[in-house]
Structure formats: C-alpha cells, structure tokens
Design an enzyme around this catalytic site. Structure first.
Site, PDB file in Angstrom:
ATOM      1  N   CYS A  95       0.808  -1.216   0.000  1.00 32.32           N
ATOM      2  CA  CYS A  95       0.000   0.000   0.000  1.00 32.32           C
ATOM      3  C   CYS A  95       0.849   1.279   0.000  1.00 32.32           C
ATOM      4  O   CYS A  95       1.470   1.569  -1.019  1.00 32.32           O
ATOM      5  CB  CYS A  95      -0.997  -0.052   1.155  1.00 32.32           C
ATOM      6  SG  CYS A  95      -2.443   0.964   0.848  1.00 32.32           S
ATOM      7  N   ARG A 129     -11.991   6.705  -2.523  1.00 28.69           N
ATOM      8  CA  ARG A 129     -11.222   5.770  -1.706  1.00 28.69           C
ATOM      9  C   ARG A 129     -11.642   4.340  -2.039  1.00 28.69           C
ATOM     10  O   ARG A 129     -12.840   4.043  -2.140  1.00 28.69           O
ATOM     11  CB  ARG A 129     -11.465   6.085  -0.227  1.00 28.69           C
ATOM     12  CG  ARG A 129     -10.758   5.167   0.749  1.00 28.69           C
ATOM     13  CD  ARG A 129     -10.694   5.770   2.134  1.00 28.69           C
ATOM     14  NE  ARG A 129      -9.694   6.820   2.204  1.00 28.69           N
ATOM     15  CZ  ARG A 129      -8.393   6.608   2.431  1.00 28.69           C
ATOM     16  NH1 ARG A 129      -7.936   5.399   2.615  1.00 28.69           N
ATOM     17  NH2 ARG A 129      -7.563   7.615   2.466  1.00 28.69           N
ATOM     18  N   HIS A 193      -3.753  -5.775   2.260  1.00 30.60           N
ATOM     19  CA  HIS A 193      -3.549  -5.950   3.701  1.00 30.60           C
ATOM     20  C   HIS A 193      -4.230  -7.254   4.087  1.00 30.60           C
ATOM     21  O   HIS A 193      -4.891  -7.883   3.265  1.00 30.60           O
ATOM     22  CB  HIS A 193      -4.211  -4.811   4.486  1.00 30.60           C
ATOM     23  CG  HIS A 193      -3.673  -3.455   4.170  1.00 30.60           C
ATOM     24  ND1 HIS A 193      -2.453  -3.011   4.605  1.00 30.60           N
ATOM     25  CD2 HIS A 193      -4.212  -2.431   3.464  1.00 30.60           C
ATOM     26  CE1 HIS A 193      -2.261  -1.767   4.193  1.00 30.60           C
ATOM     27  NE2 HIS A 193      -3.322  -1.390   3.494  1.00 30.60           N
TER      28      HIS A 193
HETATM   29  N1  GLN Z   1      -1.915   6.993   1.831  1.00 31.42           N
HETATM   30  C1  GLN Z   1      -2.032   6.056   0.753  1.00 31.42           C
HETATM   31  C2  GLN Z   1      -3.367   6.116   0.016  1.00 31.42           C
HETATM   32  O1  GLN Z   1      -4.374   6.516   0.588  1.00 31.42           O
HETATM   33  C3  GLN Z   1      -1.771   4.673   1.294  1.00 31.42           C
HETATM   34  C4  GLN Z   1      -2.846   4.179   2.212  1.00 31.42           C
HETATM   35  C5  GLN Z   1      -2.478   2.930   2.949  1.00 31.42           C
HETATM   36  O2  GLN Z   1      -1.309   2.602   3.051  1.00 31.42           O
HETATM   37  N2  GLN Z   1      -3.450   2.231   3.495  1.00 31.42           N
HETATM   38  O3  GLN Z   1      -3.418   5.757  -1.131  1.00 31.42           O
END
Ligand code: GLN
Length: 237
Positions: A95, A129, A193
């Site tokens: 990520c 998101r 994850h």
């Molecule tokens: N900050 C990054 C995004 O929002 C990674 C997020 C994360 O590692 N969960 O894309």
C-alpha cells in the site's frame, strides 16, 4: 544466504508505516521459515535508523499520507533498501510502501510527492477511496493461488514497462486499471492488507524461496480455512 547464518527479515519503519496489521507479514515469514528448520532474525528498523543492506527479506507496510511522505524522504536519503534490493534481497511493499517504491505518489492534498524510484510505476490520488475486500488471480508465470486481502487507499497506480502486474482483479480495485500489484526481480508491490502473507502463505513462500531456494510443503490447513472463509464472504457480497 550462507547455510550457517540466520535468514534476516527486515521490517522497515514500524514507527511510520504499520497500519492494518502489516507487521504480521514478518511473523508469517518467521513462522514459515522456522517450520522448515531455517533460523530467522528479525530487525525492526525505525525511521531514525539506517536500513541495513545485508538483509534477506524486507517488508514495508501501509500508512497515512503524512508518515508516507516522511518515509519516502528518509528511504531516499538513506539508500540502504535500494542497495539491498540491488544485492538480490526480496522485498514485499504494501500500500503506502508500494506507492513509495515508484517515481511519484499523491500527498495529503493530492500533490505529487517523489517516491524512491525502485519500481517502474507512479501513483496519484484516485477519484474515490478504495475500501473493501480484494480478490485477484495471480500472473500464471508465478504459479500462485488466488490472492485474498483487503484494501484501503486513495491512490491509483500506473505500471511502467519495467514491472509486471502481479494479478488481475476479480473483486475490488487494486491498482485501479483492472490489475492488482506488480512484481519485478525479487520485489513484489501490492495493495493487499490482511496481513497479505497470512491470507496468502504461498506469497510468503515465494519471497522466502527467492533467498533460500525451493521449500518443502507445510500443513496449511488453518491458512486454507481462513482463505476459504474470506472467499465465501466476498462472493456472498
Ligand atoms: N496513503 C495512501 C493512500 O491513501 C496509502 C494508504 C495505505 O497505506 N493504506 O493511497
């Protein structure tokens, strides 16, 4: 790796990038190596410390936008991870860690921030998101079973010709173009994850085998139960 030395697992920046239990990836690697009689030694490298160059398997996880920017700056200045990968170390970057490996990623206001350029990819803020379970079919060249995990990120990632997509998305978003993650040499980047290696022990074995050679099978009944439970839950959605 010399046969008398311990397999060195390096967990990068637990103080900055450690969301969603990604540190569990280190536990899975330790466990799977040890069950094959391979001694392990895990080093937690805080962002104030240099990244050692002589590790075997490196792990970096997810994080919020601000710590992600800080981590990118420090890794770029340090150079230890880049040297370790050039020496043939395995790396799993998850990520925020995945985005950092590219040339650029989106900061907290969407501004472009420099990555460390270890992988031929770039990321930017996407339209929405991406949150939820992710299922993806791995590139046949890697010979791994279907990937399962969950994602939570704003970023979308575009791959360059220097990397290959890790997998094709069945459920979820991943890179944002129908693929999820990428690989090149001994480096794997992913949005998964879960932690990724607990959900996908075959991926843990791939990272290990790049350092220690072929590995014998293990009784993975409990991992398999978790995987099947997750696949059924996702497919019922
Ligand atoms: N900050 C990054 C995004 O929002 C990674 C997020 C994360 O590692 N969960 O894309």
């Amino acid at each position: 790796m010399p046969s008398d030395s311990a397999l060195s697992i390096v967990w990068i920046y637990p103080d900055l990038l450690s969301t969603y239990g990604d540190q569990g990836n280190a536990l899975v690697l330790e466990h799977r190596a040890q069950r094959r009689g391979i001694r392990t030694e895990t080093v937690h490298v805080r962002s104030s410390d240099p990244v050692p160059e002589t590790g075997d398997v490196y792990l970096i996880g997810g994080g919020e936008d601000r710590p992600q920017i800080l981590a990118a700056e420090r890794l770029r200045r340090d150079g230890g991870l880049q040297r370790a990968v050039a020496r043939g170390a395995s790396l799993l970057a998850v990520c925020a860690g995945y985005q950092i490996m590219g040339s650029t990623f989106g900061g907290e206001e969407g501004q472009p921030v420099d990555g460390i350029g270890l992988l031929d990819l770039s990321s930017a803020r996407g339209p929405a998101r991406a949150v939820g379970e992710l299922v993806a079919e791995v590139d046949a060249a890697l010979g791994l079973p279907t990937l399962t995990g969950f994602e939570n990120h704003m970023g979308v990632t575009r791959l360059g010709p220097g990397v290959k997509p890790l997998s094709k998305v069945v459920k979820g978003v991943g890179n944002g173009d129908g693929f999820e993650g990428c690989y090149a040499g001994h480096v794997v980047g992913t949005y998964l994850h879960g932690p990724a290696l607990a959900r996908n022990p075959a991926l843990a074995d791939l990272l290990l085998s790049w350092r220690v050679g072929e590995l014998g099978p293990l009784d993975d009944t409990r991992y398999e139960q978790l995987r099947q439970e997750r696949f059924s839950a996702v497919m019922a959605q």
